[in-house]
Scaffold this motif. Structure first.
Motif, PDB file in Angstrom:
ATOM      1  N   THR A   1      45.907  39.957  40.579  1.00 50.76           N
ATOM      2  CA  THR A   1      45.895  41.413  40.660  1.00 50.76           C
ATOM      3  C   THR A   1      44.782  41.840  41.613  1.00 50.76           C
ATOM      4  OG1 THR A   1      46.736  41.660  38.402  1.00 50.76           O
ATOM      5  CG2 THR A   1      45.652  43.572  39.390  1.00 50.76           C
ATOM      6  N   PRO A   2      45.142  42.331  42.816  1.00 49.84           N
ATOM      7  CA  PRO A   2      44.123  42.727  43.792  1.00 49.84           C
ATOM      8  C   PRO A   2      43.557  44.114  43.509  1.00 49.84           C
ATOM      9  CG  PRO A   2      46.290  43.102  44.709  1.00 49.84           C
ATOM     10  CD  PRO A   2      46.505  42.492  43.330  1.00 49.84           C
ATOM     11  N   LEU A   3      42.688  44.565  44.418  1.00 52.39           N
ATOM     12  CA  LEU A   3      42.064  45.892  44.321  1.00 52.39           C
ATOM     13  C   LEU A   3      41.257  46.018  43.036  1.00 52.39           C
ATOM     14  CD1 LEU A   3      45.114  48.050  45.520  1.00 52.39           C
ATOM     15  CD2 LEU A   3      43.265  47.090  46.908  1.00 52.39           C
TER      16      LEU A   3
ATOM     17  N   LEU B   1      49.657  44.493  46.398  1.00 49.98           N
ATOM     18  CA  LEU B   1      50.736  43.519  46.488  1.00 49.98           C
ATOM     19  C   LEU B   1      51.913  44.117  47.258  1.00 49.98           C
ATOM     20  CD1 LEU B   1      50.689  42.274  42.784  1.00 49.98           C
ATOM     21  CD2 LEU B   1      49.696  41.110  44.763  1.00 49.98           C
ATOM     22  N   HIS B   2      52.675  43.250  47.926  1.00 47.82           N
ATOM     23  CA  HIS B   2      53.859  43.635  48.707  1.00 47.82           C
ATOM     24  C   HIS B   2      53.493  44.487  49.920  1.00 47.82           C
ATOM     25  CE1 HIS B   2      57.160  42.616  45.568  1.00 47.82           C
ATOM     26  NE2 HIS B   2      56.060  41.915  45.318  1.00 47.82           N
ATOM     27  N   ASN B   3      52.252  44.415  50.353  1.00 49.13           N
ATOM     28  CA  ASN B   3      51.788  45.129  51.535  1.00 49.13           C
ATOM     29  C   ASN B   3      51.577  44.112  52.660  1.00 49.13           C
ATOM     30  OD1 ASN B   3      49.595  46.207  53.400  1.00 49.13           O
ATOM     31  ND2 ASN B   3      49.943  48.001  52.140  1.00 49.13           N
ATOM     32  N   PRO B   4      51.961  44.418  53.900  1.00 47.96           N
ATOM     33  CA  PRO B   4      51.809  43.434  54.988  1.00 47.96           C
ATOM     34  C   PRO B   4      50.366  43.064  55.301  1.00 47.96           C
ATOM     35  CG  PRO B   4      52.516  45.562  55.844  1.00 47.96           C
ATOM     36  CD  PRO B   4      52.653  45.639  54.359  1.00 47.96           C
TER      37      PRO B   4
ATOM     38  N   GLY C   1      55.895  32.926  24.656  1.00 53.33           N
ATOM     39  CA  GLY C   1      55.135  32.846  25.900  1.00 53.33           C
ATOM     40  C   GLY C   1      54.102  33.939  26.025  1.00 53.33           C
ATOM     41  N   ALA C   2      53.239  33.777  27.020  1.00 47.67           N
ATOM     42  CA  ALA C   2      52.227  34.784  27.328  1.00 47.67           C
ATOM     43  C   ALA C   2      51.929  34.736  28.821  1.00 47.67           C
ATOM     44  CB  ALA C   2      50.956  34.563  26.516  1.00 47.67           C
ATOM     45  N   TYR C   3      51.539  35.890  29.346  1.00 43.99           N
ATOM     46  CA  TYR C   3      51.372  36.086  30.785  1.00 43.99           C
ATOM     47  C   TYR C   3      50.097  36.876  31.009  1.00 43.99           C
ATOM     48  CZ  TYR C   3      53.103  37.047  35.556  1.00 43.99           C
ATOM     49  OH  TYR C   3      53.291  37.106  36.910  1.00 43.99           O
ATOM     50  N   ILE C   4      49.247  36.399  31.918  1.00 39.88           N
ATOM     51  CA  ILE C   4      47.946  37.016  32.121  1.00 39.88           C
ATOM     52  C   ILE C   4      47.757  37.381  33.582  1.00 39.88           C
ATOM     53  CG2 ILE C   4      46.616  34.912  32.649  1.00 39.88           C
ATOM     54  CD1 ILE C   4      44.453  36.001  30.683  1.00 39.88           C
ATOM     55  N   ASN C   5      46.960  38.428  33.827  1.00 38.99           N
ATOM     56  CA  ASN C   5      46.573  38.808  35.184  1.00 38.99           C
ATOM     57  C   ASN C   5      45.150  38.352  35.457  1.00 38.99           C
ATOM     58  OD1 ASN C   5      48.259  41.937  34.718  1.00 38.99           O
ATOM     59  ND2 ASN C   5      49.003  40.202  35.877  1.00 38.99           N
ATOM     60  N   VAL C   6      44.936  37.696  36.591  1.00 38.04           N
ATOM     61  CA  VAL C   6      43.587  37.340  37.032  1.00 38.04           C
ATOM     62  C   VAL C   6      43.245  38.241  38.213  1.00 38.04           C
ATOM     63  CG1 VAL C   6      43.501  34.995  36.159  1.00 38.04           C
ATOM     64  CG2 VAL C   6      44.585  35.414  38.358  1.00 38.04           C
TER      65      VAL C   6
END
Length: 392
Positions: A166-168, A358-361, A345-350
């Protein structure tokens, strides 16, 4: 507890793998380069089994710990890129035109490889770790295809874990949410079949462009005027193709987009209203409008107990003060949801920094997140399948 030392010491190696993957992006079910890199490294590190060709380019590695336990835990990373022209000017920028790792899947693959190298060298766990390198996460159904081709029958697991950058944000933090965390999604394609004419004689036409423009506006009112405002939902028209010349009223138009939701009843309502609007415009203008709305992602739901386990593993690496277990609902979607619908299951953001989403050139994954993700992946295996001293 800091990063796992073995992984931290090999951070330059991880970065080299990441840069190679970033420079050679491929779209879903075409990830031959990434698959070959993964296969070679897993074999070089002495994995007990390496299976390829699952859902075309998927790879699964099997690693047995020192203990004799029969527990099995899956770790999953995605490998595909996006159809975007990169504009980062990085020295390792994409070599492939209109292909870019703009969502960080090259980083996810690298993180899982970092955990694989460490766990293969130590094997300080009791049970079997299943490493799942998945193709085609970006709306092409890679998880569903792997499952359909017998992923969990061939490689059964008791629980499965995924991860996304996860940016920004700020490097060294992570977040998760128990229960529903990421939205389900449908994609839609609408085709308007009107009547073309000379642009000087528009009265002879059934103008697909004008009708389509009207429809786009009406579609954007469905959420604001039909959905309960306390129930999250997003409808976005993302493509509108029509016309071929200055002097031709177009005969056809194509509209495409996506709906994001958490409540299946909300999605059903939106589906109904979209079809009603299209049917009404078709009657009003004496034309045909074809509508195709299809589920692509289910709602991602984190098992509460496994979310707690992920928090504990991440806290070992980052410190408990840097792990948020009450993260926000995310309107983005993730086909890891299909895996966690099959087994708990489990899913995490780092988190990491950067100046583009995301999805930006211009998206750039901060390399410092690579050993963090790798360490968390490895620690969940060691914590969920601890090695008893007598088994060492």
């Amino acid at each position: 507890m800091p990063l796992i030392q073995f992984i931290e010491d090999r951070a330059p190696e991880l970065r080299a793998v990441f840069q190679d993957l970033h420079a050679n992006p491929q779209l879903g079910f075409e990830e031959t380069h990434a698959a070959a890199v993964v296969e070679k490294l897993l074999k070089d590190w002495g994995f007990d089994e390496v299976h390829t060709g699952i859902a075309a380019t998927g790879v699964v590695g099997i690693l047995h710990g020192k203990g004799q336990g029969n527990r099995r835990i899956g770790l999953r990373a995605d490998m595909d890129a996006l159809p975007i022209q990169e504009v980062t000017d990085l020295p390792y920028a994409s070599k492939n035109a209109d292909r870019m790792h703009a969502c960080g899947h090259d980083g996810h693959t690298t993180m899982l490889l970092g955990a694989a190298q460490y766990l293969a060298a130590t094997r300080d766990f009791d049970g079997t770790a299943v490493f799942i390198f998945q193709p085609a996460e970006e709306g092409l159904g890679g998880a569903r295809r792997m499952i359909a081709e017998g992923l969990f029958e061939r490689f059964p697991v008791d629980e499965v874990y995924g991860m996304h950058n996860t940016p920004l944000s700020q490097l060294g933090r992570a977040r998760i949410r128990k229960g529903p965390m990421m939205a389900g999604a449908a994609f839609f394609d609408i085709t308007i079949r009107g009547r073309g004419s000379h642009a000087a004689q528009p009265h002879r036409s059934r103008d697909a462009l004008v009708i389509g423009a009207d429809l786009v506006g009406q579609l954007q009112t469905i959420v604001s005027r039909n959905v309960d405002p306390v129930k999250p939902c997003v409808l976005s028209c993302t493509r509108f193709n029509t016309g071929s010349a200055y002097n031709i009223v177009p005969e056809t138009a194509a509209i495409a987009g996506t709906v994001r939701y958490f409540d299946p009843e909300v999605m059903a309502l939106v589906d109904t209203r979209m079809r009603e609007l299209c049917a009404g415009l078709a009657v009003a203008h004496g034309i045909e409008i074809d509508v195709d709305i299809r589920n692509v992602f289910d709602v991602l739901v984190n098992d509460p107990d496994l979310a707690d386990a992920y928090v504990a593993a991440a806290a070992d690496i980052l410190g408990s003060e840097n792990v948020n277990d009450e993260g926000p609902l995310v309107m983005g979607s993730e086909d890891f949801a299909d895996m966690s619908a099959m087994v708990p299951g489990a899913y995490i953001n780092v988190m990491h920094g950067g100046r583009a989403a995301l999805h930006n050139p211009a998206f750039v994954l901060e390399p410092g997140v690579l050993p963090i993700g790798a360490s968390i992946y490895a620690r969940i295996i060691e914590r969920r399948m601890p090695l008893l001293k007598e088994a060492a």
